[in-house]
Design a protein around this motif. Structure first.
Motif, PDB file in Angstrom:
ATOM      1  N   GLN A 284       0.834  -1.203   0.000  1.00  0.00           N
ATOM      2  CA  GLN A 284       0.000   0.000   0.000  1.00  0.00           C
ATOM      3  C   GLN A 284       0.868   1.251   0.000  1.00  0.00           C
ATOM      4  OE1 GLN A 284      -3.021   0.323   2.989  1.00  0.00           O
ATOM      5  NE2 GLN A 284      -4.059  -1.564   2.389  1.00  0.00           N
ATOM      6  N   ALA A 285       0.384   2.262  -0.708  1.00  0.00           N
ATOM      7  CA  ALA A 285       0.991   3.591  -0.633  1.00  0.00           C
ATOM      8  C   ALA A 285       0.283   4.383   0.458  1.00  0.00           C
ATOM      9  CB  ALA A 285       0.859   4.298  -1.974  1.00  0.00           C
ATOM     10  N   GLY A 286       0.958   5.423   0.949  1.00  0.00           N
ATOM     11  CA  GLY A 286       0.294   6.302   1.893  1.00  0.00           C
ATOM     12  C   GLY A 286      -0.907   6.968   1.246  1.00  0.00           C
ATOM     13  N   ARG A 287      -1.994   7.067   1.973  1.00  0.00           N
ATOM     14  CA  ARG A 287      -3.207   7.686   1.444  1.00  0.00           C
ATOM     15  C   ARG A 287      -3.526   8.957   2.222  1.00  0.00           C
ATOM     16  NH1 ARG A 287      -7.487   2.695   0.417  1.00  0.00           N
ATOM     17  NH2 ARG A 287      -5.970   1.139  -0.303  1.00  0.00           N
ATOM     18  N   PRO A 288      -4.164   9.914   1.563  1.00  0.00           N
ATOM     19  CA  PRO A 288      -4.560  11.127   2.288  1.00  0.00           C
ATOM     20  C   PRO A 288      -5.620  10.805   3.331  1.00  0.00           C
ATOM     21  CG  PRO A 288      -5.508  11.121   0.077  1.00  0.00           C
ATOM     22  CD  PRO A 288      -4.553   9.969   0.142  1.00  0.00           C
ATOM     23  N   PRO A 289      -5.778  11.670   4.312  1.00  0.00           N
ATOM     24  CA  PRO A 289      -6.792  11.424   5.329  1.00  0.00           C
ATOM     25  C   PRO A 289      -8.194  11.362   4.727  1.00  0.00           C
ATOM     26  CG  PRO A 289      -5.270  13.141   6.040  1.00  0.00           C
ATOM     27  CD  PRO A 289      -4.970  12.877   4.602  1.00  0.00           C
ATOM     28  N   LEU A 290      -9.081  10.706   5.440  1.00  0.00           N
ATOM     29  CA  LEU A 290     -10.477  10.633   5.040  1.00  0.00           C
ATOM     30  C   LEU A 290     -11.083  12.037   5.010  1.00  0.00           C
ATOM     31  CD1 LEU A 290     -11.352   7.610   7.317  1.00  0.00           C
ATOM     32  CD2 LEU A 290     -11.351   7.553   4.816  1.00  0.00           C
ATOM     33  N   THR A 291     -12.008  12.244   4.106  1.00  0.00           N
ATOM     34  CA  THR A 291     -12.651  13.545   3.973  1.00  0.00           C
ATOM     35  C   THR A 291     -13.976  13.568   4.733  1.00  0.00           C
ATOM     36  OG1 THR A 291     -13.888  12.909   1.997  1.00  0.00           O
ATOM     37  CG2 THR A 291     -11.651  13.766   1.674  1.00  0.00           C
ATOM     38  N   ALA A 292     -14.507  14.763   4.910  1.00  0.00           N
ATOM     39  CA  ALA A 292     -15.806  14.895   5.576  1.00  0.00           C
ATOM     40  C   ALA A 292     -16.881  14.119   4.822  1.00  0.00           C
ATOM     41  CB  ALA A 292     -16.186  16.367   5.687  1.00  0.00           C
ATOM     42  N   GLY A 293     -16.809  14.135   3.489  1.00  0.00           N
ATOM     43  CA  GLY A 293     -17.789  13.412   2.690  1.00  0.00           C
ATOM     44  C   GLY A 293     -17.713  11.916   2.901  1.00  0.00           C
ATOM     45  N   GLU A 294     -16.493  11.384   3.066  1.00  0.00           N
ATOM     46  CA  GLU A 294     -16.335   9.954   3.322  1.00  0.00           C
ATOM     47  C   GLU A 294     -16.790   9.577   4.731  1.00  0.00           C
ATOM     48  OE1 GLU A 294     -12.498   8.786   0.552  1.00  0.00           O
ATOM     49  OE2 GLU A 294     -12.179  10.022   2.336  1.00  0.00           O
ATOM     50  N   LEU A 295     -16.687  10.522   5.659  1.00  0.00           N
ATOM     51  CA  LEU A 295     -17.078  10.256   7.032  1.00  0.00           C
ATOM     52  C   LEU A 295     -18.582  10.390   7.253  1.00  0.00           C
ATOM     53  CD1 LEU A 295     -14.265  12.251   8.889  1.00  0.00           C
ATOM     54  CD2 LEU A 295     -14.477   9.774   8.744  1.00  0.00           C
ATOM     55  N   ARG A 296     -19.245  11.166   6.412  1.00  0.00           N
ATOM     56  CA  ARG A 296     -20.643  11.517   6.663  1.00  0.00           C
ATOM     57  C   ARG A 296     -21.559  10.302   6.808  1.00  0.00           C
ATOM     58  NH1 ARG A 296     -20.853  15.506   3.046  1.00  0.00           N
ATOM     59  NH2 ARG A 296     -19.830  16.821   4.599  1.00  0.00           N
ATOM     60  N   PRO A 297     -21.393   9.245   5.992  1.00  0.00           N
ATOM     61  CA  PRO A 297     -22.294   8.093   6.158  1.00  0.00           C
ATOM     62  C   PRO A 297     -22.029   7.278   7.423  1.00  0.00           C
ATOM     63  CG  PRO A 297     -21.278   8.129   3.970  1.00  0.00           C
ATOM     64  CD  PRO A 297     -20.524   9.082   4.820  1.00  0.00           C
ATOM     65  N   LEU A 298     -20.935   7.555   8.088  1.00  0.00           N
ATOM     66  CA  LEU A 298     -20.517   6.745   9.238  1.00  0.00           C
ATOM     67  C   LEU A 298     -20.756   7.519  10.527  1.00  0.00           C
ATOM     68  CD1 LEU A 298     -17.067   5.575   7.804  1.00  0.00           C
ATOM     69  CD2 LEU A 298     -19.231   4.331   7.721  1.00  0.00           C
ATOM     70  N   ARG A 299     -21.975   7.530  11.001  1.00  0.00           N
ATOM     71  CA  ARG A 299     -22.265   8.241  12.248  1.00  0.00           C
ATOM     72  C   ARG A 299     -23.277   7.457  13.067  1.00  0.00           C
ATOM     73  NH1 ARG A 299     -20.531  13.525  12.698  1.00  0.00           N
ATOM     74  NH2 ARG A 299     -22.102  13.984  14.278  1.00  0.00           N
ATOM     75  N   LEU A 469      -5.420  16.316  18.326  1.00  0.00           N
ATOM     76  CA  LEU A 469      -6.707  15.840  18.826  1.00  0.00           C
ATOM     77  C   LEU A 469      -7.819  16.808  18.445  1.00  0.00           C
ATOM     78  CD1 LEU A 469      -8.377  13.823  20.450  1.00  0.00           C
ATOM     79  CD2 LEU A 469      -7.706  15.042  22.539  1.00  0.00           C
ATOM     80  N   ALA A 470      -7.568  18.093  18.585  1.00  0.00           N
ATOM     81  CA  ALA A 470      -8.561  19.094  18.216  1.00  0.00           C
ATOM     82  C   ALA A 470      -8.820  19.077  16.713  1.00  0.00           C
ATOM     83  CB  ALA A 470      -8.109  20.478  18.667  1.00  0.00           C
ATOM     84  N   ASP A 471      -7.762  18.879  15.922  1.00  0.00           N
ATOM     85  CA  ASP A 471      -7.936  18.823  14.472  1.00  0.00           C
ATOM     86  C   ASP A 471      -8.782  17.615  14.053  1.00  0.00           C
ATOM     87  OD1 ASP A 471      -6.421  21.097  14.143  1.00  0.00           O
ATOM     88  OD2 ASP A 471      -4.580  20.046  13.599  1.00  0.00           O
ATOM     89  N   ALA A 472      -8.528  16.468  14.681  1.00  0.00           N
ATOM     90  CA  ALA A 472      -9.308  15.274  14.360  1.00  0.00           C
ATOM     91  C   ALA A 472     -10.773  15.477  14.721  1.00  0.00           C
ATOM     92  CB  ALA A 472      -8.738  14.069  15.118  1.00  0.00           C
ATOM     93  N   LEU A 473     -11.033  16.097  15.855  1.00  0.00           N
ATOM     94  CA  LEU A 473     -12.408  16.332  16.250  1.00  0.00           C
ATOM     95  C   LEU A 473     -13.088  17.325  15.306  1.00  0.00           C
ATOM     96  CD1 LEU A 473     -14.687  15.822  18.205  1.00  0.00           C
ATOM     97  CD2 LEU A 473     -13.738  17.578  19.720  1.00  0.00           C
ATOM     98  N   ASP A 474     -12.370  18.339  14.868  1.00  0.00           N
ATOM     99  CA  ASP A 474     -12.942  19.287  13.907  1.00  0.00           C
ATOM    100  C   ASP A 474     -13.368  18.586  12.616  1.00  0.00           C
ATOM    101  OD1 ASP A 474     -12.740  21.463  15.565  1.00  0.00           O
ATOM    102  OD2 ASP A 474     -10.944  22.311  14.612  1.00  0.00           O
ATOM    103  N   LEU A 475     -12.555  17.634  12.147  1.00  0.00           N
ATOM    104  CA  LEU A 475     -12.911  16.915  10.929  1.00  0.00           C
ATOM    105  C   LEU A 475     -14.177  16.094  11.150  1.00  0.00           C
ATOM    106  CD1 LEU A 475     -12.364  15.950   8.063  1.00  0.00           C
ATOM    107  CD2 LEU A 475     -10.769  14.266   8.978  1.00  0.00           C
ATOM    108  N   LEU A 476     -14.271  15.411  12.280  1.00  0.00           N
ATOM    109  CA  LEU A 476     -15.459  14.635  12.579  1.00  0.00           C
ATOM    110  C   LEU A 476     -16.694  15.515  12.708  1.00  0.00           C
ATOM    111  CD1 LEU A 476     -13.794  12.225  15.126  1.00  0.00           C
ATOM    112  CD2 LEU A 476     -14.868  11.492  12.984  1.00  0.00           C
TER     113      LEU A 476
END
Length: 479
Positions: A284-299, A469-476
């Motif tokens: 595997q290559a390094g992948r960019p972080p998940l986006t808000a759109g990818e996270l939206r269905p997972l709540r 930690l604050a950045d991760a929470l902002d993305l969520l």
């Protein structure tokens, strides 16, 4: 017995290195296609933070392992959580996994290679775990390993190895020998050496002399290339230890090609690694972080999420302070003194959990242990205290989820995130879908149990900057 290694300092560690030998991840993926599955026995859940779309098990029944072997993935993780266990219990758990894996492998007709994933700052049960795995492989009728390959690098977190010295990046961008870091003073897994051959000698109590450790350097990887490294690995016999340099993913992909070549030629290798090797070995290559759109269905169901903080390292404390500054959280403390009191423990946990569940309607809720670190008289007692405190934090998470399923759950700390997954949320099978930050902070998608449909974020205690930690929470929150 010491070994003579080149003298480097934090200022000169990266000076005069040979140019990087570029290897695309696709080349590794093509080379390992159809080969044995890489099975990573992870001593806490944070090893998944460099990969994406990889199965994760927190249970190792034959059925669970057969499920993982059937998935379309070059690797999968088995969360053993042995870093939180006593040496005796850690050994027993490793034996259980190997026996079940060998049975599952035979049933599925799929070969496997074992990697014992430990901490990139060198904490954990070494050499116990690799010793036990080697013994158990022989006991079940598999080939005993010719060599144990030690690769602790974790590139994104700044844990690199040069001239067989292991380094960690500091907040100011410098490099510190890992033996001089706070992690080397760990109450349970402390050590002195930063040179890996000497660290092996130290941890084996002199059973393996530093001079007997095979060193695979950046010159071997970058100048000699896969053929040279495969030649060195093919000379390993009788479980000899090899230590490998790595500064970037390309170094690890050279190693991945080399180990595939050596294993294809009949050499049997066992790995003790940090997180980055797994990604390279899986193609595997390094992948960019998940986006808000990818996270939206997972709540989950509640409007807000739950953050459980058990880690006591100074970085976690700073990250919590930055989280407070950004606001939008309700904070609840589990008092460690009460958690260690048999009479007051249960009502205290129930009260905190009830208040946190109610808070999810209006804000993200933080449940944390009190910041004063309580240690025992020795390493074993300190570990027992850590396990008990972790268990109560996890119980609080379980009670919150039973009352009100959070939109997401973040677990901060290695032992914390493992126990939260297995006991707090009762996850058995999941997929590591990617990260919230570059190369760190893994997001799991549980596929069973009461947490199915709730994104579970595994956040190690010792990674990221002060704002992570604050950045991760902002993305969520943006999803």
């Amino acid at each position: 017995m010491s070994v003579s290694l080149p003298a480097r300092t934090g200022r000169t560690a990266l000076d005069g290195l040979p140019p990087v030998r570029e290897v695309p991840a696709a080349e590794v993926a093509a080379r390992i296609a159809g080969g044995p599955r890489l099975v990573v026995l992870d001593d806490d859940p944070t090893g998944t933070q460099t990969v994406a779309d990889v199965p994760v098990l927190t249970s190792w029944t034959v059925d669970d392992l057969r499920w993982a072997l059937r998935q379309d993935s070059a690797a999968f993780f088995v969360l053993t959580n042995t870093r939180s266990l006593s040496p005796e219990d850690a050994a027993a758990r490793n034996r259980e996994v190997v026996r079940a894996l060998h049975e599952a492998s035979a049933a599925e007709g799929t070969g496997y290679v074992l990697a014992s994933r430990g901490d990139s700052t060198l904490r954990g049960h070494f050499p116990l775990e690799t010793d036990v795995l080697a013994q158990e492989l022989a006991a079940v009728g598999a080939d005993a390993p010719d060599g144990v390959v030690l690769v602790p690098a974790y590139i994104e977190a700044g844990r690199i190895t040069v001239d067989s010295y292991h380094w960690m990046r500091t907040p100011d961008g410098g490099l510190l020998p890992v033996g001089e870091s706070e992690f080397a003073r760990d109450a349970t897994f402390g050590y002195r050496s930063s040179a890996l051959p000497e660290w092996v000698e130290e941890k084996t109590g002199g059973r393996v002399a530093a001079a007997d450790v095979l060193r695979i350097t950046l010159d071997d990887l970058r100048v000699g290339g896969p053929a040279r490294v495969a030649e060195l690995l093919s000379g390993l016999r009788d479980g000899r230890t090899a230590v490998v340099d790595a500064v970037c993913d390309d170094d690890l992909r050279v190693l991945a090609l080399a180990v595939a070549e050596a294993e294809g030629g009949g050499v049997r290798l066992l790995y003790r690694v940090g997180p980055s090797f797994v990604r390279a070995r899986a193609g595997q290559a390094g992948r960019p972080p998940l986006t808000a759109g990818e996270l939206r269905p997972l709540r989950g169901d509640a409007p807000h999420g739950l953050i459980a903080i058990g880690s006591h390292v100074s970085l976690t404390t700073r990250q919590l302070e930055r989280l407070r500054e950004r606001g939008g959280i309700a904070e609840f403390e589990l008092d460690v003194a009460l958690l260690l009191d048999d009479e007051r423990r249960e009502p205290h946990v129930a009260e905190v959990a009830a208040r946190a569940a109610t808070a999810l309607e209006s804000s993200d809720a933080v449940i944390r242990t009190s910041r004063a670190l309580v240690t025992g008289a020795d390493a074993e007692e300190s570990l027992a205290i850590s396990r008990r405190v972790s268990a109560t934090l996890v119980e609080a998470v379980r009670l919150v989820n039973a009352a009100r399923r959070p939109a997401f759950v973040i677990a901060k700390g290695g032992i914390t995130s493992s126990d939260t997954a297995t006991h707090g949320l009762e996850i058995r099978r999941a997929w590591a879908r990617g990260t919230l930050l570059p190369g760190i902070v893994s997001l799991w998608q549980p596929v069973d149990g009461p947490a199915a449909g709730i994104p579970y974020i595994v956040f190690a205690g010792n990674v990221g900057g002060d704002e992570a930690l604050a950045d991760a929470l902002d993305l969520l929150r943006s999803a």
